[in-house]
Every structure is written in C-alpha cells, then in structure tokens.
Design an enzyme around this catalytic site. Structure first.
Site, PDB file in Angstrom:
ATOM      1  N   ASP A  33       0.851  -1.190   0.000  1.00 47.80           N
ATOM      2  CA  ASP A  33       0.000   0.000   0.000  1.00 47.80           C
ATOM      3  C   ASP A  33       0.890   1.244   0.000  1.00 47.80           C
ATOM      4  OD1 ASP A  33      -3.218   0.529   0.939  1.00 47.80           O
ATOM      5  OD2 ASP A  33      -1.818   2.215   1.093  1.00 47.80           O
ATOM      6  N   ASN A  90     -13.019  -3.103   2.061  1.00 46.32           N
ATOM      7  CA  ASN A  90     -14.032  -2.065   2.187  1.00 46.32           C
ATOM      8  C   ASN A  90     -14.906  -2.128   0.943  1.00 46.32           C
ATOM      9  OD1 ASN A  90     -12.906  -1.053   4.616  1.00 46.32           O
ATOM     10  ND2 ASN A  90     -11.354   0.037   3.427  1.00 46.32           N
ATOM     11  N   GLN A  97     -14.285   2.717   0.954  1.00 43.91           N
ATOM     12  CA  GLN A  97     -13.630   2.266  -0.283  1.00 43.91           C
ATOM     13  C   GLN A  97     -13.299   3.471  -1.158  1.00 43.91           C
ATOM     14  OE1 GLN A  97     -15.856  -0.516  -2.709  1.00 43.91           O
ATOM     15  NE2 GLN A  97     -14.079  -1.000  -3.986  1.00 43.91           N
ATOM     16  N   VAL A  99     -10.740   2.941  -3.893  1.00 36.90           N
ATOM     17  CA  VAL A  99     -10.326   2.386  -5.181  1.00 36.90           C
ATOM     18  C   VAL A  99     -11.313   1.279  -5.529  1.00 36.90           C
ATOM     19  CG1 VAL A  99      -8.513   1.206  -6.468  1.00 36.90           C
ATOM     20  CG2 VAL A  99      -7.895   2.947  -4.780  1.00 36.90           C
ATOM     21  N   HIS A 103     -10.151  -5.329  -3.474  1.00 35.85           N
ATOM     22  CA  HIS A 103      -8.821  -5.547  -2.892  1.00 35.85           C
ATOM     23  C   HIS A 103      -8.967  -5.888  -1.420  1.00 35.85           C
ATOM     24  CE1 HIS A 103      -9.784  -1.251  -2.590  1.00 35.85           C
ATOM     25  NE2 HIS A 103      -9.121  -1.249  -1.442  1.00 35.85           N
ATOM     26  N   HIS A 105      -6.861  -5.760   2.172  1.00 38.40           N
ATOM     27  CA  HIS A 105      -5.729  -5.223   2.905  1.00 38.40           C
ATOM     28  C   HIS A 105      -5.205  -6.335   3.817  1.00 38.40           C
ATOM     29  CE1 HIS A 105      -6.797  -0.846   2.193  1.00 38.40           C
ATOM     30  NE2 HIS A 105      -7.967  -1.407   1.980  1.00 38.40           N
TER      31      HIS A 105
END
Ligand code: AMP
Length: 117
Positions: A33, A90, A97, A99, A103, A105
C-alpha cells in the site's frame, strides 16, 4: 464506474507502473500500500476487474480462493503468521472504499487495537 483501462489496480496488475509485486498467483497480485497503516500493509487484488465484494459472482469461486490463498502467502512472507494479522476489504463508500477494484488489505507487524467501526 471504472473498467480496466482507467483502473489503477488493473494497471498495476498489468505491470504498467513497474510497481513491485511482492507475491502473485494465477488469480491475484499483491503489492505494498502506498500509504501504509501498519508496518506491513499489502494489498491483494484479483487480476480480473471486479469493482468490489458486491460484484463477486458465483463463477468467481476459484478466483476467491486464489485471492485468499495469496493473502495468506503474503502474511507468511511478511513473517506475520506467528503474531497474527488482519485481512479486510471495504465495500462501498460508507466503508471507506476509495479504489473501486476489489482488494484485500493484509495488515500486521504491530498489535492491532483499533475498533473495526
Ligand atoms: P480502500 O480505501 O479500501 O479503497 O483502499 C485503497 C488503498 O489503496 C488505500 O489504502 C491507498 O493507500 C491504496 N492505494 C491507492 N493508490 C495506490 C497505488 N498506486 N499503489 C499502492 N496503493 C495504493
């Protein structure tokens, strides 16, 4: 709504920016990240463009397993298996969220004391 051509995570997965890929498999890639929240903070994203968890389809079963296996492999490589780690996603604006490419994390490297909400 984004698609592959204007999705930053699709472009990273395609190698467009030369981002360091820390692990990958057939279904997913993992990279650090850009604004880490924990000493180890890696994002695991499917190669397929899916905007978020809500768009996972029944036919994405193998992909889902591949993504979670890669998250586990990231945790192993980051040395997080003994101490523990967190995997979160998210889904939507209220969840934070930012992006809109699915995805996960992978967070660890310190005691995670924050509440989830
Ligand atoms: P979320 O808020 O759950 O959508 O998470 C998006 C994450 O992507 C944030 O933690 C950002 O710091 C991270 N991010 C955004 N752009 C990049 C990038 N180019 N490379 C790596 N991480 C990024």
């Amino acid at each position: 709504m984004t698609d592959r051509s204007d999705c930053i995570f699709c472009r990273i997965a395609d190698g467009a920016f030369g981002t360091d890929i820390v692990a990958e498999n057939e279904h997913a890639v993992a990279f650090r990240d850009i604004q880490p929240q924990t000493p180890s903070h890696v994002l695991v994203v499917p190669r397929k463009h899916i905007t978020g968890l809500r768009e996972l389809e029944p036919e994405d079963g193998e992909l889902t397993v591949g993504v979670l296996q890669l998250a586990r492999e990231v945790a192993r490589r980051e040395g997080l298996l003994d101490g523990g780690y967190r995997v979160t996603t998210n889904d939507g604006a209220d969840a934070g969220q930012t992006v809109f490419h699915l995805h996960f994390h992978v967070l660890g490297g310190r005691r995670l004391t924050e509440p989830l909400g």
